[in-house]
Structures are given as C-alpha cells and as structure tokens.
Design a protein around this motif. Structure first.
Motif, PDB file in Angstrom:
ATOM      1  N   MET A   1       8.269   1.667   4.381  1.00  0.00           N
ATOM      2  CA  MET A   1       7.512   2.743   4.374  1.00  0.00           C
ATOM      3  C   MET A   1       5.824   2.435   5.207  1.00  0.00           C
ATOM      4  SD  MET A   1       6.205   5.094   2.564  1.00  0.00           S
ATOM      5  CE  MET A   1       7.741   5.294   2.116  1.00  0.00           C
ATOM      6  N   THR A   2       5.934   1.167   4.565  1.00  0.00           N
ATOM      7  CA  THR A   2       4.314   0.840   4.668  1.00  0.00           C
ATOM      8  C   THR A   2       4.011   0.610   6.730  1.00  0.00           C
ATOM      9  OG1 THR A   2       5.321  -1.689   5.718  1.00  0.00           O
ATOM     10  CG2 THR A   2       4.323  -1.050   3.435  1.00  0.00           C
ATOM     11  N   THR A   3       4.742   0.829   7.533  1.00  0.00           N
ATOM     12  CA  THR A   3       4.843   0.691   8.742  1.00  0.00           C
ATOM     13  C   THR A   3       4.044   1.720   9.319  1.00  0.00           C
ATOM     14  OG1 THR A   3       6.565  -0.422   9.706  1.00  0.00           O
ATOM     15  CG2 THR A   3       5.844   1.081  11.138  1.00  0.00           C
ATOM     16  N   PRO A   4       5.205   3.180   8.731  1.00  0.00           N
ATOM     17  CA  PRO A   4       3.800   4.781   9.059  1.00  0.00           C
ATOM     18  C   PRO A   4       2.654   4.310   8.278  1.00  0.00           C
ATOM     19  CG  PRO A   4       6.158   4.603   7.810  1.00  0.00           C
ATOM     20  CD  PRO A   4       6.055   3.837   8.060  1.00  0.00           C
ATOM     21  N   LEU A   5       3.103   4.370   7.011  1.00  0.00           N
ATOM     22  CA  LEU A   5       1.528   4.532   6.936  1.00  0.00           C
ATOM     23  C   LEU A   5       0.378   3.452   6.958  1.00  0.00           C
ATOM     24  CD1 LEU A   5       2.551   4.039   2.999  1.00  0.00           C
ATOM     25  CD2 LEU A   5       1.905   5.916   4.314  1.00  0.00           C
ATOM     26  N   ARG A   6       0.842   2.360   7.819  1.00  0.00           N
ATOM     27  CA  ARG A   6      -0.623   1.317   8.596  1.00  0.00           C
ATOM     28  C   ARG A   6      -0.857   2.221  10.072  1.00  0.00           C
ATOM     29  NH1 ARG A   6       2.694  -4.133   6.616  1.00  0.00           N
ATOM     30  NH2 ARG A   6       1.249  -4.061   4.575  1.00  0.00           N
ATOM     31  N   GLU A   7       0.194   2.581  10.537  1.00  0.00           N
ATOM     32  CA  GLU A   7       0.150   3.304  11.643  1.00  0.00           C
ATOM     33  C   GLU A   7      -1.279   4.656  11.636  1.00  0.00           C
ATOM     34  OE1 GLU A   7       4.351   4.603  12.281  1.00  0.00           O
ATOM     35  OE2 GLU A   7       4.446   2.515  14.096  1.00  0.00           O
ATOM     36  N   ARG A   8      -0.912   5.088  10.697  1.00  0.00           N
ATOM     37  CA  ARG A   8      -2.518   6.213  10.124  1.00  0.00           C
ATOM     38  C   ARG A   8      -3.707   5.145   9.958  1.00  0.00           C
ATOM     39  NH1 ARG A   8       2.989   7.915   9.721  1.00  0.00           N
ATOM     40  NH2 ARG A   8       2.949  10.300   9.677  1.00  0.00           N
ATOM     41  N   GLY A   9      -3.941   4.281   9.916  1.00  0.00           N
ATOM     42  CA  GLY A   9      -5.431   3.619   9.290  1.00  0.00           C
ATOM     43  C   GLY A   9      -5.059   2.887   7.935  1.00  0.00           C
ATOM     44  N   LEU A  10      -4.091   2.985   7.285  1.00  0.00           N
ATOM     45  CA  LEU A  10      -4.076   3.023   5.459  1.00  0.00           C
ATOM     46  C   LEU A  10      -3.477   1.019   5.633  1.00  0.00           C
ATOM     47  CD1 LEU A  10      -3.090   6.738   6.174  1.00  0.00           C
ATOM     48  CD2 LEU A  10      -3.032   5.515   3.054  1.00  0.00           C
ATOM     49  N   ILE A  11      -4.799   0.694   4.850  1.00  0.00           N
ATOM     50  CA  ILE A  11      -4.315  -0.826   4.675  1.00  0.00           C
ATOM     51  C   ILE A  11      -3.151  -0.673   2.759  1.00  0.00           C
ATOM     52  CG2 ILE A  11      -5.060  -2.939   2.934  1.00  0.00           C
ATOM     53  CD1 ILE A  11      -8.098  -2.241   4.122  1.00  0.00           C
ATOM     54  N   CYS A  12      -1.621  -1.449   3.418  1.00  0.00           N
ATOM     55  CA  CYS A  12      -0.853  -1.639   2.483  1.00  0.00           C
ATOM     56  C   CYS A  12      -0.743  -2.485   1.252  1.00  0.00           C
ATOM     57  CB  CYS A  12       0.298  -0.496   2.549  1.00  0.00           C
ATOM     58  SG  CYS A  12       0.043   1.195   4.093  1.00  0.00           S
ATOM     59  N   ASP A  13      -0.204  -1.782   0.925  1.00  0.00           N
ATOM     60  CA  ASP A  13       0.414  -3.195  -0.633  1.00  0.00           C
ATOM     61  C   ASP A  13       1.739  -2.569  -1.213  1.00  0.00           C
ATOM     62  OD1 ASP A  13       0.581  -5.866  -1.624  1.00  0.00           O
ATOM     63  OD2 ASP A  13      -0.670  -5.402  -3.178  1.00  0.00           O
ATOM     64  N   VAL A  14       2.592  -3.590  -1.414  1.00  0.00           N
ATOM     65  CA  VAL A  14       3.748  -3.153  -2.252  1.00  0.00           C
ATOM     66  C   VAL A  14       4.413  -3.932  -3.061  1.00  0.00           C
ATOM     67  CG1 VAL A  14       5.967  -3.068  -1.555  1.00  0.00           C
ATOM     68  CG2 VAL A  14       4.726  -2.752   0.290  1.00  0.00           C
ATOM     69  N   GLN A  15       4.545  -3.600  -4.843  1.00  0.00           N
ATOM     70  CA  GLN A  15       5.419  -4.145  -5.590  1.00  0.00           C
ATOM     71  C   GLN A  15       6.472  -3.977  -5.670  1.00  0.00           C
ATOM     72  OE1 GLN A  15       2.473  -4.040  -8.155  1.00  0.00           O
ATOM     73  NE2 GLN A  15       0.499  -5.265  -6.986  1.00  0.00           N
ATOM     74  N   TYR A  16       7.850  -4.687  -6.356  1.00  0.00           N
ATOM     75  CA  TYR A  16       8.984  -4.246  -6.522  1.00  0.00           C
ATOM     76  C   TYR A  16       8.010  -4.176  -8.436  1.00  0.00           C
ATOM     77  CZ  TYR A  16      13.505  -3.089  -7.390  1.00  0.00           C
ATOM     78  OH  TYR A  16      14.544  -2.369  -8.084  1.00  0.00           O
ATOM     79  N   GLY A  17       8.968  -2.940  -8.972  1.00  0.00           N
ATOM     80  CA  GLY A  17       8.278  -2.395 -10.326  1.00  0.00           C
ATOM     81  C   GLY A  17      10.472  -2.753 -10.781  1.00  0.00           C
ATOM     82  N   LEU A  18      10.319  -3.160 -12.611  1.00  0.00           N
ATOM     83  CA  LEU A  18      11.166  -2.571 -12.649  1.00  0.00           C
ATOM     84  C   LEU A  18      12.711  -2.073 -11.975  1.00  0.00           C
ATOM     85  CD1 LEU A  18      10.299  -2.130 -17.019  1.00  0.00           C
ATOM     86  CD2 LEU A  18      11.024  -4.406 -15.603  1.00  0.00           C
ATOM     87  N   ASP A  19      11.803  -0.580 -12.057  1.00  0.00           N
ATOM     88  CA  ASP A  19      13.197  -0.228 -11.100  1.00  0.00           C
ATOM     89  C   ASP A  19      12.595   0.733  -9.377  1.00  0.00           C
ATOM     90  OD1 ASP A  19      15.772  -0.563 -12.370  1.00  0.00           O
ATOM     91  OD2 ASP A  19      15.132   0.623 -13.682  1.00  0.00           O
ATOM     92  N   ASP A  20      11.663   0.260 -10.169  1.00  0.00           N
ATOM     93  CA  ASP A  20      10.607   1.633  -8.693  1.00  0.00           C
ATOM     94  C   ASP A  20      10.082   0.470  -7.691  1.00  0.00           C
ATOM     95  OD1 ASP A  20      11.247   4.122 -10.146  1.00  0.00           O
ATOM     96  OD2 ASP A  20       9.544   3.092 -11.455  1.00  0.00           O
TER      97      ASP A  20
END
Length: 118
Positions: A1-20
C-alpha cells in the motif's frame, strides 16, 4: 500500500492495530489521509485543514459492501486518492511564514591561504 502512495508524493506511516492496518499518508502541505484496512475492506478519510478540525471526508469505503473484499484490490482506492490530490491546491512541503521578509545571506568569501615572506 505504501509504495503507490509514496509514488504519488505522499509521506506514509503504517501501524497495525488489533485487527486493522492503519496507514497515515500526508500530501505535501496538507493534513493527513487515513487508510484503515480490515478484513471487510478499506476505509479512506481525509481530515479538514489544520485551521478547522471540524470535518473529515470519506474518500473511499469498501467496508460497507456485502461479501468478502480483497484488501489487495486497491485500484479503486488509489483512484479516490488521485481525485483528492487533483482537487488539493499545490502547496510547498515546507510552509512559508506569512509576512516574513526574505533575506539573502551572502556567501562567505573564499578561504585565503596565508603567505610567508622570507
């Protein structure tokens, strides 16, 4: 998911919640886009500008549809984000101070080698 977002110029951070999966993405000069990925699909929201935290816009929601959704089918989700990016005014990634004077600082003179006389 982060690769296509970064290709669009967005800075990304990912976290994993309980089920999400929680993906935070920031368009340059704008507030965050939050992507929540769960077994039921993706929910994508965009927060209001920093001056007005009163609204959040849903950009894409595949969680409400019936049947099992594939979290890897992100084409429609990316189309919704592309539409948002096209609507946002282009802002520099580093905010400029309003009314602040721009001062040019001259470059330092070149270093001089000392000469010794005999």
């Amino acid at each position: 998911m982060t690769t296509p977002l970064r290709e669009r110029g967005l800075i990304c951070d990912v976290q994993y919640g309980l089920d999400d999966w929680l993906v935070y993405a920031w368009p340059p000069g704008h507030d965050s886009v939050v992507l929540i990925g769960a077994r039921g699909g993706w929910l994508v929201t965009h927060e209001a500008p920093a001056e007005d935290r009163t609204s959040m816009t849903v950009l894409y929601d595949s969680t409400a549809s019936s049947g099992s959704r594939d979290l890897h089918d992100i084409g429609p989700l990316l189309s919704a984000i592309d539409a948002l990016l096209a609507r946002l005014p282009h802002r520099p990634s580093i905010p400029q101070l309003a009314g602040a004077p721009v001062v040019e600082v001259p470059a330092p003179p070149p270093a001089m080698r000392g000469t010794r006389s005999r």
